[in-house]
Design an enzyme around this catalytic site. Structure first.
Site, mmCIF file in Angstrom:
data_model
loop_
_atom_site.group_PDB
_atom_site.id
_atom_site.type_symbol
_atom_site.label_atom_id
_atom_site.label_comp_id
_atom_site.label_asym_id
_atom_site.label_seq_id
_atom_site.Cartn_x
_atom_site.Cartn_y
_atom_site.Cartn_z
ATOM 1 N N ARG A 53 0.751 -0.686 -0.088
ATOM 2 C CA ARG A 53 0.276 0.006 -0.098
ATOM 3 C C ARG A 53 0.864 0.863 -0.284
ATOM 4 O O ARG A 53 1.721 1.524 -0.255
ATOM 5 C CB ARG A 53 -1.297 -0.125 1.375
ATOM 6 N N ALA A 55 0.595 4.746 -2.576
ATOM 7 C CA ALA A 55 0.592 5.484 -3.833
ATOM 8 C C ALA A 55 2.267 4.744 -4.810
ATOM 9 O O ALA A 55 1.641 4.493 -5.581
ATOM 10 C CB ALA A 55 0.163 7.250 -4.174
ATOM 11 N N ARG A 90 -7.569 0.123 -6.339
ATOM 12 C CA ARG A 90 -7.706 0.783 -5.378
ATOM 13 C C ARG A 90 -8.023 2.031 -6.355
ATOM 14 O O ARG A 90 -7.321 1.534 -6.923
ATOM 15 C CB ARG A 90 -6.688 1.013 -4.864
ATOM 16 N N GLN A 203 -1.884 2.704 9.648
ATOM 17 C CA GLN A 203 -1.028 2.789 9.963
ATOM 18 C C GLN A 203 0.391 3.525 9.669
ATOM 19 O O GLN A 203 0.834 3.333 9.840
ATOM 20 C CB GLN A 203 -1.001 3.026 7.891
ATOM 21 N N ASP A 244 -2.197 10.977 -1.813
ATOM 22 C CA ASP A 244 -2.342 9.882 -3.021
ATOM 23 C C ASP A 244 -2.775 10.615 -3.777
ATOM 24 O O ASP A 244 -2.692 9.643 -5.228
ATOM 25 C CB ASP A 244 -3.753 8.877 -1.828
ATOM 26 N N ASN A 254 -5.047 12.718 0.563
ATOM 27 C CA ASN A 254 -4.071 12.174 1.766
ATOM 28 C C ASN A 254 -4.999 10.951 2.557
ATOM 29 O O ASN A 254 -6.898 11.514 2.807
ATOM 30 C CB ASN A 254 -3.160 12.501 2.534
HETATM 31 O O1 MRU Z 1 -4.104 3.265 2.122
HETATM 32 P P1 MRU Z 1 -2.988 3.323 1.807
HETATM 33 O O2 MRU Z 1 -2.763 3.032 3.634
HETATM 34 O O3 MRU Z 1 -2.768 3.236 0.561
HETATM 35 O O4 MRU Z 1 -2.798 4.688 1.909
HETATM 36 C C1 MRU Z 1 -1.083 5.790 2.440
HETATM 37 C C2 MRU Z 1 -1.455 6.841 2.445
HETATM 38 O O5 MRU Z 1 -2.706 7.931 1.835
HETATM 39 C C3 MRU Z 1 -0.047 7.551 2.671
HETATM 40 O O6 MRU Z 1 -0.852 8.733 4.320
HETATM 41 C C4 MRU Z 1 0.401 8.024 2.214
HETATM 42 O O7 MRU Z 1 0.428 9.886 2.576
HETATM 43 C C5 MRU Z 1 0.475 8.496 1.494
HETATM 44 S S1 MRU Z 1 1.461 7.097 -0.208
HETATM 45 C C6 MRU Z 1 3.011 8.060 0.266
#
Ligand code: MRU
Length: 370
Positions: A53, A55, A90, A203, A244, A254
């Site tokens: 997971r 981005a 996703r 996370q 993201d 985000n």
């Molecule tokens: O749902 P996820 O864990 O894939 O989301 C990731 C995020 O939102 C992170 O906070 C992040 O800021 C973006 S990816 C560097």
């Protein structure tokens, strides 16, 4: 970055030259388990189930997913169905679409028999490029931490708040929001990270805390709603989060809760920075709130929580009354006006179309020619 003192990436080509190694992030922080993906379906499952997971890592995994798909069916129809399967995993992180489009651009002009090798080569390049980009973000963001340190008269420590996980686990290596933090730590600037736990999937508590701990960076996990209080009491010198998807106008999607942190930062004059690699910019969008698709995930992520019991057993328990409905919006959008700056691999941009185009002038020409 370091795991038990040894350097590790989040995704790699296995020694057989075909399988793709990943860390199963659903098992962290309690167990470090690696998996070998050998089929397109397994890559799609890994992204959907969030074994991988973040981005940039989703983009890298999709690139390798295309390579695995080419081993199964390298025809034009195979390219189409692999793209479709991966794109459906996703919706919010635009790096997924970026990586698939990039792979299609390379693969479609080739004869089918040449596609699998080319796909592995390009996927490996995308991974290496991600690492280089993130090192660029580290270098661009370092002066912001140095400035905060100087502003404190080089006394105490720089307190940085982050949300979710935008560290090396969310990328191939280094991370986005955490990249300047790792570099500042390497440069011996005393710092401390407030880690939002990041309900519902936690996370922050499970991934950010784990990777900062592995790397020896001082940090404290806080409940998601503690940030405003800390800002009111001058306990946060700056916020750095990831994204993201960022629109051409600088709006930032985000992990859900980011917007509330940005509001609290704005109210308390705390600089609020967003770190992003350029593949996270969606140049086709201008209005993040209206246009960025927000993933809605299974409500059981809200109603239940998983963790490790004192006897070592992994358990999942219910938090909510049995019949209370729950909703699970996974992301939110922070409007550009609340963002102090966008930390990219080319420098820090104002969160605006003009700010981004000043760093990426080639996108002006590209859009004009569309
Ligand atoms: O749902 P996820 O864990 O894939 O989301 C990731 C995020 O939102 C992170 O906070 C992040 O800021 C973006 S990816 C560097």
């Amino acid at each position: 970055m370091l795991v038990s003192g040894r350097a590790m990436r989040t995704i790699w080509l296995e020694d057989d030259g075909a399988g793709v190694g990943i860390i199963d992030q659903t098992l962290l922080p309690h167990e470090l388990v690696t998996l070998k993906l050998t089929k397109l379906d397994e890559a799609a499952h890994a992204i959907r189930s969030m074994q991988v997971r973040g981005a940039p890592l989703i983009g890298a995994a999709a690139a390798y997913g295309m390579a695995l798909g080419m081993r199964e069916d390298a025809s034009d129809a195979g390219v189409e169905s692999a793209s479709k399967a991966l794109l459906a995993t996703r919706p919010t992180a635009v790096n997924l679409r970026w990586a698939i489009e990039d792979m299609r651009r390379i693969l479609l002009p080739l004869a089918p028999m040449a596609r699998a090798d080319a796909a592995y080569r390009r996927a490996a390049e995308i991974c290496d490029e991600d690492v280089a980009i993130n090192r660029g973000i580290a270098a661009a963001g370092l002066p912001l931490i140095e400035t905060a340190w100087a502003r404190k008269g080089r006394q105490g420590r720089v307190n940085i708040l982050t949300h979710c996980n935008a560290g090396w686990l969310a990328t191939v290596d280094w991370g986005t929001a955490l990249a300047p933090i790792y570099l500042a730590h390497e440069r011996k600037i005393p710092l401390h990270v407030w880690v939002d736990e990041t309900r519902p999937r936690n996370q922050g508590a499970s991934l950010t805390a784990w990777e900062l701990g592995q790397h020896g960076v001082p940090h404290t996990v806080i409940a998601d709603n503690a940030g405003g209080h800390l800002m009111q009491h001058a306990q946060v010198d700056l916020c750095i989060v990831g994204t993201d998807r960022t629109t051409a106008s600088g709006d930032v999607a985000n992990k859900v809760g980011t917007y509330l942190k940005a509001l609290a930062a704005y109210d308390n004059n705390v600089p609020f920075y967003v770190a992003l690699p350029s593949p996270t910019i969606d140049w086709t969008l201008d209005d993040g709130v209206k246009q960025i698709p927000i993933e809605e995930r299974d409500a059981t992520e809200v109603t239940h929580i998983a963790g490790r019991a004192d006897n070592g057993a992994t358990m999942r328990v219910r938090l909510t009354p049995e019949h209370s409905p729950a909703a699970n919006y996974a992301f939110d959008v922070t409007p550009a006006r609340l963002v102090t700056g966008l930390i990219t691999e080319r420098g820090v941009a104002k969160a605006s179309r003009a700010g981004l185009l000043a760093l990426f002038p080639e996108m002006k020409e590209k859009r004009a020619g569309e």
